[in-house]
Design an enzyme around this catalytic site. Sequence first.
Site, short mmCIF file in Angstrom:
data_model
loop_
_atom_site.label_atom_id
_atom_site.label_comp_id
_atom_site.label_asym_id
_atom_site.label_seq_id
_atom_site.Cartn_x
_atom_site.Cartn_y
_atom_site.Cartn_z
N ASP A 69 -26.06 29.66 -39.07
CA ASP A 69 -25.28 30.78 -39.61
C ASP A 69 -24.34 31.45 -38.63
O ASP A 69 -23.80 32.52 -38.90
CB ASP A 69 -26.23 31.84 -40.18
CG ASP A 69 -27.16 32.42 -39.12
OD1 ASP A 69 -27.37 31.76 -38.10
OD2 ASP A 69 -27.67 33.54 -39.33
N GLU A 70 -24.08 30.85 -37.48
CA GLU A 70 -23.13 31.46 -36.55
C GLU A 70 -22.49 30.39 -35.68
O GLU A 70 -23.06 29.33 -35.42
CB GLU A 70 -23.79 32.53 -35.69
CG GLU A 70 -24.88 32.01 -34.78
CD GLU A 70 -25.42 33.08 -33.85
OE1 GLU A 70 -24.61 33.86 -33.30
OE2 GLU A 70 -26.65 33.15 -33.67
N ASP A 77 -20.42 35.27 -37.68
CA ASP A 77 -21.86 35.35 -37.96
C ASP A 77 -22.06 35.73 -39.41
O ASP A 77 -21.53 36.73 -39.89
CB ASP A 77 -22.49 36.40 -37.04
CG ASP A 77 -24.01 36.29 -36.97
OD1 ASP A 77 -24.57 35.41 -37.65
OD2 ASP A 77 -24.62 37.08 -36.25
#
Length: 408
Positions: free
Chosen positions: A123-124, A30
């Site tokens: 983003d993860e 993350d």
Amino acid sequence: MSRRQVPRPDVPGGWGLGDDDTGCTVLHVDMDAFYASVELLRRPDLVGTPVVVGGGERGVVLSATYEARRFGVHAAMPMSRARRLCPTATVLAPHHEDYARVSAGVMEVFRSVTPVVEPLSLDEAFLDVSGAVRRLGSPARIGQVLRDRVADEQGITCSVGVASTKFVAKLASGAAKPDGLLVVPHARTVPFLHSLPVGALWGVGERTEEALARLGLRTVADVAHTPVATLVRGLGEATGRHLHALAWGRDERRVVAVVPERSIGSEETFSRDVDDPRLVHRELLRLAERTAARARARGVAGRTVVLKVRFADFTTITRSRTLRERTDVTREIHATARDLFDALGLDRARLRLVGVRLEGLAESATSPRQLVLGERTHGWREADSAVDRAGARFGAGSVRPATLLHRP
């Protein structure tokens, strides 16, 4: 450059490369304050200061640096409240093209380590590194390599959770933030979970948490030591059993490799503008059938159905809905697209084009499917497979929905 590791003595799990990570081949990676971190690449002079990324006074916070978060600022908060909480923060306008570019670079780093990458957002992502251990070392070592490469190549930091299941890996990355790595050894999974509040359990929202509180359950340990029958009476069959399993660290979900191809779709430009909803519904069925067939032919299923509508004046809008599970079933795709269209509430608006697209693709063979209580053993998925076989033998379109047999 070697990224630092952040010890967490308050967490009954491991936190470094020396911990026993045998069998912990699921990673959750993350990015830390992603939008804000990317903006700081433009404004290095603001590093170490409170920064908020968002719209105007009536907008919401998209991201905030950890310096701003100490004042209580968080994503989705109204900008007006964020300014009151942290009046010294620098507010920056978002640059979504930069976020997409950096995200693509990060995902490329992940896929250079393992092909089994399941992005959850820009983003993860989850990674299954079981096939990379012999080549790159232990799972924790791989997590450290990923952190180094993301920092060196993209200039931002990320936190990594290493565990034996997706659920625990995601919790571990959250506990490691910011800029940390946390290993939860398989043998210490239950102590790690039982120290957490019930809100940490996957699927526990505000209402479920209130229901658990009425039962006197405040921690994951409380849930684990409550009889399943009690949980079922208070929460329902599916939720009660689901939370009890998670409380003991049981999570059967696998990391699903999402196909890099972004989407599969079909669209149709009408020979003349159309304002009859019945004709639009019929065309959506045709497009859903075509899209689903293409997905099945490529062996993929998608989780998000997107409707595209272009009006007579060339104005174009899209609407989307993310399903609970990925699908390649014509009926499910059509029903979702039709619901999206009906929700627009168009009053005989003249349409030039409609389209149906399937996004969030993954290999259908590895996509888990949750059985529904009372669902028949054979249904629409098997019917679609029969249509595919007939089409392969007698030609495309040899078997079609009755609605599409005659074009008006």
